[in-house]
Scaffold this active site. Structure first.
Site, mmCIF file in Angstrom:
data_model
loop_
_atom_site.group_PDB
_atom_site.id
_atom_site.type_symbol
_atom_site.label_atom_id
_atom_site.label_comp_id
_atom_site.label_asym_id
_atom_site.label_seq_id
_atom_site.Cartn_x
_atom_site.Cartn_y
_atom_site.Cartn_z
ATOM 1 N N CYS A 1 0.834 -1.206 0.000
ATOM 2 C CA CYS A 1 0.000 0.000 0.000
ATOM 3 C C CYS A 1 0.872 1.261 0.000
ATOM 4 O O CYS A 1 1.494 1.581 1.013
ATOM 5 C CB CYS A 1 -0.909 -0.068 1.237
ATOM 6 S SG CYS A 1 -1.728 1.469 1.654
ATOM 7 N N CYS B 1 -0.006 3.930 2.557
ATOM 8 C CA CYS B 1 0.394 3.505 3.908
ATOM 9 C C CYS B 1 1.831 3.944 4.188
ATOM 10 O O CYS B 1 2.152 4.379 5.292
ATOM 11 C CB CYS B 1 0.292 1.987 4.045
ATOM 12 S SG CYS B 1 -1.383 1.335 3.871
#
Length: 110
Positions: free
Chosen positions: A34, A37
């Site tokens: 991600c 993230c």
């Protein structure tokens, strides 16, 4: 693979470290694939440094620990859930600037 200095929490120790914690705990649900993230990680580390006495911040790898994200209906990453006294009191989805995250958490970390 934990990034940075934030401690990791797992399905196995979630109740102990989060639900039974004395004060507010922000859990960052993330995954290694991600991109957002990874953008969020340094922001949360700064907040942890500043708010360390009033707020615990933990990271949970959603891929390695599927039970807890499913239980709390975490569908998008990154998701930050603020737990207080065993309950989710705030849920933030997506990357936000540090100031926006701090203002969302303010009533629980003041």
């Amino acid at each position: 693979m934990a990034e940075g200095t934030l401690a990791a929490v797992t399905d196995a120790n979630f109740d102990e470290l989060v639900l039974n914690a004395e004060g507010p705990v922000l859990v960052d649900f993330w995954a290694s694939w991600c991109g957002p993230c990874r953008q969020l990680a340094p922001i949360l580390e700064e907040i942890a440094t500043e708010k360390g006495e009033k707020l615990t911040i933990l990271k949970m790898d959603a891929d390695a620990n599927p039970v807890t994200p499913a239980k709390y209906r975490v569908t998008g990453l990154p998701t930050m859930n603020l737990y207080y006294k065993g309950e989710v009191v705030r849920s933030l989805v997506g990357v936000r600037p540090k100031s926006a995250i701090l203002s969302e958490l303010e009533e629980h970390t003041a």
